[in-house]
Design a protein around this motif. Structure first.
Motif, mmCIF file in Angstrom:
data_model
loop_
_atom_site.group_PDB
_atom_site.id
_atom_site.type_symbol
_atom_site.label_atom_id
_atom_site.label_comp_id
_atom_site.label_asym_id
_atom_site.label_seq_id
_atom_site.Cartn_x
_atom_site.Cartn_y
_atom_site.Cartn_z
ATOM 1 N N PHE A 18 -20.957 -29.658 -13.951
ATOM 2 C CA PHE A 18 -20.857 -28.208 -13.745
ATOM 3 C C PHE A 18 -19.588 -27.633 -13.837
ATOM 4 N N ASP A 19 -18.717 -27.937 -13.044
ATOM 5 C CA ASP A 19 -17.190 -27.326 -12.746
ATOM 6 C C ASP A 19 -16.476 -27.237 -14.030
ATOM 7 N N ARG A 20 -16.559 -28.762 -14.768
ATOM 8 C CA ARG A 20 -15.896 -28.394 -15.970
ATOM 9 C C ARG A 20 -16.310 -27.780 -17.228
ATOM 10 N N ALA A 21 -17.612 -27.551 -17.151
ATOM 11 C CA ALA A 21 -17.833 -26.522 -17.882
ATOM 12 C C ALA A 21 -17.977 -24.897 -17.837
ATOM 13 N N SER A 22 -17.509 -24.864 -16.467
ATOM 14 C CA SER A 22 -17.688 -23.448 -15.946
ATOM 15 C C SER A 22 -16.202 -22.726 -16.204
ATOM 16 N N ASP A 23 -16.109 -21.506 -16.466
ATOM 17 C CA ASP A 23 -14.850 -20.690 -16.566
ATOM 18 C C ASP A 23 -14.428 -20.183 -15.152
ATOM 19 N N THR A 24 -15.374 -20.421 -14.233
ATOM 20 C CA THR A 24 -14.906 -20.401 -12.802
ATOM 21 C C THR A 24 -14.860 -21.752 -12.259
ATOM 22 N N LYS A 25 -13.838 -21.703 -11.365
ATOM 23 C CA LYS A 25 -13.409 -22.723 -10.592
ATOM 24 C C LYS A 25 -14.294 -22.788 -9.368
ATOM 25 N N TYR A 26 -14.913 -24.220 -9.030
ATOM 26 C CA TYR A 26 -15.918 -24.316 -7.847
ATOM 27 C C TYR A 26 -15.144 -25.647 -7.174
ATOM 28 N N GLU A 27 -15.078 -25.261 -5.659
ATOM 29 C CA GLU A 27 -14.963 -26.325 -4.789
ATOM 30 C C GLU A 27 -16.218 -27.234 -4.594
ATOM 31 N N TYR A 28 -16.166 -28.327 -4.069
ATOM 32 C CA TYR A 28 -17.194 -29.175 -3.754
ATOM 33 C C TYR A 28 -17.000 -29.572 -2.217
ATOM 34 N N LEU A 29 -17.970 -28.954 -1.502
ATOM 35 C CA LEU A 29 -18.016 -28.913 0.080
ATOM 36 C C LEU A 29 -19.243 -29.434 0.620
ATOM 37 N N ASP A 30 -19.138 -31.038 0.700
ATOM 38 C CA ASP A 30 -20.269 -31.631 1.196
ATOM 39 C C ASP A 30 -21.494 -31.179 0.606
ATOM 40 N N GLY A 31 -21.871 -31.377 -0.398
ATOM 41 C CA GLY A 31 -22.939 -31.205 -1.365
ATOM 42 C C GLY A 31 -23.093 -29.832 -1.949
ATOM 43 N N GLU A 32 -22.207 -28.668 -1.420
ATOM 44 C CA GLU A 32 -22.265 -27.503 -2.106
ATOM 45 C C GLU A 32 -21.211 -27.058 -2.997
ATOM 46 N N ALA A 33 -21.584 -26.604 -4.242
ATOM 47 C CA ALA A 33 -20.414 -26.143 -5.025
ATOM 48 C C ALA A 33 -20.267 -24.593 -4.740
ATOM 49 N N VAL A 34 -18.968 -24.456 -4.129
ATOM 50 C CA VAL A 34 -18.601 -23.010 -3.892
ATOM 51 C C VAL A 34 -17.598 -22.337 -4.852
ATOM 52 N N ALA A 35 -18.052 -21.281 -5.175
ATOM 53 C CA ALA A 35 -17.185 -20.641 -6.515
ATOM 54 C C ALA A 35 -15.931 -20.069 -5.758
ATOM 55 N N MET A 36 -14.824 -20.012 -6.439
ATOM 56 C CA MET A 36 -13.470 -19.541 -6.072
ATOM 57 C C MET A 36 -13.100 -18.370 -6.854
ATOM 58 N N SER A 37 -12.767 -17.281 -6.143
ATOM 59 C CA SER A 37 -12.462 -15.936 -6.328
ATOM 60 C C SER A 37 -10.849 -15.848 -6.291
ATOM 61 N N GLY A 38 -10.165 -14.943 -7.004
ATOM 62 C CA GLY A 38 -8.645 -14.613 -6.775
ATOM 63 C C GLY A 38 -8.247 -14.293 -5.398
ATOM 64 N N GLY A 39 -7.150 -14.295 -5.094
ATOM 65 C CA GLY A 39 -6.476 -14.059 -3.742
ATOM 66 C C GLY A 39 -5.474 -12.721 -4.024
ATOM 67 N N SER A 40 -5.054 -12.459 -3.028
ATOM 68 C CA SER A 40 -4.200 -11.233 -2.806
ATOM 69 C C SER A 40 -2.748 -11.406 -3.800
ATOM 70 N N VAL A 41 -2.168 -10.409 -4.002
ATOM 71 C CA VAL A 41 -0.876 -10.596 -4.615
ATOM 72 C C VAL A 41 0.155 -11.152 -3.603
ATOM 73 N N ASN A 42 0.084 -11.187 -2.507
ATOM 74 C CA ASN A 42 1.022 -11.928 -1.467
ATOM 75 C C ASN A 42 0.554 -13.338 -1.573
ATOM 76 N N HIS A 43 -0.695 -13.533 -1.607
ATOM 77 C CA HIS A 43 -1.150 -15.148 -1.723
ATOM 78 C C HIS A 43 -0.819 -15.610 -3.060
ATOM 79 N N SER A 44 -0.676 -14.971 -4.169
ATOM 80 C CA SER A 44 -0.218 -15.698 -5.426
ATOM 81 C C SER A 44 1.311 -15.698 -5.537
#
Length: 200
Positions: A18-44
Protein backbone atom coordinates in the motif's frame (compact mmCIF):
# COMPACT_ATOMS: atom_id res chain seq x y z
CA UNK A 1 7.10 14.43 10.05
CA UNK A 2 3.66 15.33 11.38
CA UNK A 3 1.05 12.61 11.74
CA UNK A 4 -2.30 12.87 9.93
CA UNK A 5 -5.43 11.48 11.63
CA UNK A 6 -6.16 9.00 8.80
CA UNK A 7 -5.46 5.45 10.07
CA UNK A 8 -5.84 2.13 8.29
CA UNK A 9 -5.48 -1.37 9.76
CA UNK A 10 -3.59 -4.02 7.74
CA UNK A 11 -0.81 -6.60 7.87
CA UNK A 12 2.83 -5.62 7.40
CA UNK A 13 2.84 -7.13 3.90
CA UNK A 14 -0.31 -5.20 2.96
CA UNK A 15 1.19 -2.03 4.41
CA UNK A 16 4.37 -2.26 2.32
CA UNK A 17 2.41 -2.81 -0.90
CA UNK A 18 0.00 0.00 0.00
CA UNK A 19 2.73 2.47 0.98
CA UNK A 20 4.78 1.79 -2.14
CA UNK A 21 1.76 2.44 -4.36
CA UNK A 22 0.63 5.58 -2.51
CA UNK A 23 1.54 9.21 -3.24
CA UNK A 24 1.29 9.81 0.52
CA UNK A 25 3.81 8.30 2.92
CA UNK A 26 2.48 6.10 5.70
CA UNK A 27 4.16 4.87 8.85
CA UNK A 28 3.20 1.46 10.19
CA UNK A 29 2.59 1.50 13.92
CA UNK A 30 1.64 -1.88 15.40
CA UNK A 31 -0.85 -2.78 12.69
CA UNK A 32 -1.99 0.74 11.79
CA UNK A 33 -0.91 2.55 8.65
CA UNK A 34 -0.78 6.24 9.64
CA UNK A 35 -0.64 8.90 6.92
CA UNK A 36 2.13 11.48 7.26
CA UNK A 37 1.64 15.15 6.47
CA UNK A 38 4.08 17.98 6.05
CA UNK A 39 5.66 19.86 8.95
CA UNK A 40 6.33 23.54 9.63
CA UNK A 41 8.99 25.71 8.00
CA UNK A 42 11.16 25.40 11.12
CA UNK A 43 10.72 21.63 11.08
CA UNK A 44 11.80 21.39 7.45
CA UNK A 45 14.80 23.71 7.85
CA UNK A 46 16.07 21.97 10.99
CA UNK A 47 15.92 18.60 9.29
CA UNK A 48 17.62 20.09 6.23
CA UNK A 49 20.36 21.75 8.28
CA UNK A 50 21.14 18.52 10.10
CA UNK A 51 21.11 16.48 6.90
CA UNK A 52 23.65 18.87 5.38
CA UNK A 53 25.85 18.92 8.49
CA UNK A 54 25.92 15.13 8.77
CA UNK A 55 26.60 14.66 5.07
CA UNK A 56 29.41 17.22 5.22
CA UNK A 57 30.93 15.73 8.40
CA UNK A 58 30.84 12.16 7.12
CA UNK A 59 32.12 13.10 3.67
CA UNK A 60 33.23 10.11 1.64
CA UNK A 61 34.98 8.30 4.46
CA UNK A 62 33.73 4.91 5.50
CA UNK A 63 30.38 3.51 4.53
CA UNK A 64 28.10 5.80 6.56
CA UNK A 65 25.47 7.59 4.46
CA UNK A 66 22.86 10.16 5.53
CA UNK A 67 19.24 9.80 4.41
CA UNK A 68 16.32 12.23 4.61
CA UNK A 69 12.69 11.50 5.45
CA UNK A 70 12.00 9.95 2.03
CA UNK A 71 13.46 6.62 3.15
CA UNK A 72 11.50 4.11 5.23
CA UNK A 73 13.14 2.45 8.26
CA UNK A 74 12.29 -1.05 9.45
CA UNK A 75 12.12 -1.09 13.24
CA UNK A 76 10.32 -4.37 13.84
CA UNK A 77 7.83 -6.64 12.06
CA UNK A 78 4.90 -4.38 12.92
CA UNK A 79 6.79 -1.08 12.90
CA UNK A 80 8.00 0.89 9.86
CA UNK A 81 8.72 4.60 10.23
CA UNK A 82 10.01 7.62 8.30
CA UNK A 83 12.51 9.42 10.59
CA UNK A 84 13.42 12.99 9.66
CA UNK A 85 17.10 12.02 9.26
CA UNK A 86 18.77 8.60 9.39
CA UNK A 87 22.38 7.45 9.07
CA UNK A 88 23.24 3.87 8.15
CA UNK A 89 26.74 2.44 7.95
CA UNK A 90 25.65 -0.94 6.58
CA UNK A 91 26.53 -1.52 2.92
CA UNK A 92 23.37 -3.65 2.51
CA UNK A 93 21.26 -0.53 3.16
CA UNK A 94 22.92 1.42 0.35
CA UNK A 95 21.75 -0.65 -2.61
CA UNK A 96 20.15 1.61 -5.18
CA UNK A 97 16.87 -0.31 -5.42
CA UNK A 98 16.33 -0.26 -1.65
CA UNK A 99 13.38 1.73 -0.28
CA UNK A 100 13.80 0.57 3.34
CA UNK A 101 16.75 0.77 5.73
CA UNK A 102 17.21 -2.20 8.05
CA UNK A 103 20.38 -1.33 9.98
CA UNK A 104 20.39 2.38 10.90
CA UNK A 105 23.02 3.60 13.34
CA UNK A 106 21.63 7.09 14.06
CA UNK A 107 17.94 8.08 13.93
CA UNK A 108 16.74 11.69 14.27
CA UNK A 109 13.27 13.11 14.85
CA UNK A 110 12.49 16.83 14.73
CA UNK A 111 9.84 17.27 17.41
CA UNK A 112 6.48 18.60 16.22
CA UNK A 113 3.58 19.35 18.60
CA UNK A 114 1.50 16.62 16.94
CA UNK A 115 4.21 13.95 17.18
CA UNK A 116 6.14 14.77 20.37
CA UNK A 117 4.29 12.22 22.51
CA UNK A 118 5.01 9.47 19.98
CA UNK A 119 8.64 10.54 19.46
CA UNK A 120 9.25 10.45 23.22
CA UNK A 121 7.07 7.39 23.83
CA UNK A 122 6.57 4.55 21.38
CA UNK A 123 9.37 5.53 19.03
CA UNK A 124 11.87 6.04 21.84
CA UNK A 125 11.18 2.51 23.09
CA UNK A 126 11.23 1.02 19.60
CA UNK A 127 14.49 2.71 18.62
CA UNK A 128 16.19 1.67 21.85
CA UNK A 129 15.12 -1.93 21.17
CA UNK A 130 16.55 -1.97 17.63
CA UNK A 131 19.82 -3.96 17.52
CA UNK A 132 21.76 -1.56 15.26
CA UNK A 133 20.63 1.86 16.55
CA UNK A 134 23.23 3.39 18.83
CA UNK A 135 21.98 6.98 19.05
CA UNK A 136 18.58 8.65 18.88
CA UNK A 137 18.48 12.44 18.53
CA UNK A 138 15.53 14.75 19.18
CA UNK A 139 15.63 18.31 17.81
CA UNK A 140 13.25 20.80 19.37
CA UNK A 141 11.31 23.29 17.22
CA UNK A 142 10.19 25.49 20.16
CA UNK A 143 13.61 26.14 21.71
CA UNK A 144 17.26 25.62 20.80
CA UNK A 145 17.77 22.24 22.39
CA UNK A 146 19.08 18.88 21.18
CA UNK A 147 18.51 15.69 23.14
CA UNK A 148 20.52 12.52 22.58
CA UNK A 149 19.89 9.00 23.79
CA UNK A 150 23.00 6.87 23.21
CA UNK A 151 24.65 3.55 23.94
CA UNK A 152 27.90 1.90 22.95
CA UNK A 153 26.85 -1.57 21.79
CA UNK A 154 23.68 -3.71 21.91
CA UNK A 155 23.04 -4.62 25.52
CA UNK A 156 24.84 -1.57 26.92
CA UNK A 157 22.80 0.84 29.07
CA UNK A 158 21.39 3.93 27.38
CA UNK A 159 22.44 7.40 28.50
CA UNK A 160 20.62 10.71 28.03
CA UNK A 161 22.09 14.19 27.48
CA UNK A 162 20.75 17.58 26.45
CA UNK A 163 22.64 20.31 24.61
CA UNK A 164 21.72 23.98 24.21
CA UNK A 165 22.86 26.95 22.13
CA UNK A 166 26.63 27.53 21.84
CA UNK A 167 27.37 23.92 22.83
CA UNK A 168 29.10 21.27 20.75
CA UNK A 169 28.32 17.59 21.12
CA UNK A 170 29.77 14.35 19.85
CA UNK A 171 27.93 11.59 18.03
CA UNK A 172 30.07 8.71 19.25
CA UNK A 173 28.49 6.17 16.90
CA UNK A 174 29.76 8.19 13.91
CA UNK A 175 32.89 9.69 15.53
CA UNK A 176 31.91 13.25 14.60
CA UNK A 177 31.12 16.47 16.48
CA UNK A 178 28.32 18.93 15.70
CA UNK A 179 27.35 22.37 16.98
CA UNK A 180 23.86 23.22 18.22
CA UNK A 181 24.30 26.70 16.70
CA UNK A 182 24.90 25.16 13.27
CA UNK A 183 21.73 23.08 13.49
CA UNK A 184 19.65 26.17 14.33
CA UNK A 185 21.53 28.52 11.97
CA UNK A 186 19.29 31.07 10.28
CA UNK A 187 16.25 30.24 12.41
CA UNK A 188 14.57 32.55 14.92
CA UNK A 189 13.97 29.92 17.58
CA UNK A 190 14.36 31.16 21.18
CA UNK A 191 16.86 29.93 23.73
CA UNK A 192 15.39 27.78 26.53
CA UNK A 193 15.79 30.56 29.13
CA UNK A 194 14.09 33.08 26.83
CA UNK A 195 11.17 30.72 26.29
CA UNK A 196 10.69 30.24 30.04
CA UNK A 197 10.70 34.02 30.61
CA UNK A 198 8.12 34.53 27.85
CA UNK A 199 5.82 31.87 29.32
CA UNK A 200 6.13 33.42 32.80
Amino acid sequence: MAAHPQRLYMTAEQYLAFDRASDTKYEYLDGEAVAMSGGSVNHSRLAGNLFFLLTQALGTRGSCITYNSDIRVFVAKRQYVYPDVTVSCDEKDHRGEQDTLFSPRLVVEVISPSTEAIDRGWKLNWYRSHPSIQEYMLINTRMQMVEIFSRGNPGDPWTYQTYNAHETFQLACLDISLSVDDIYAGLRIPLPDTLVQEED
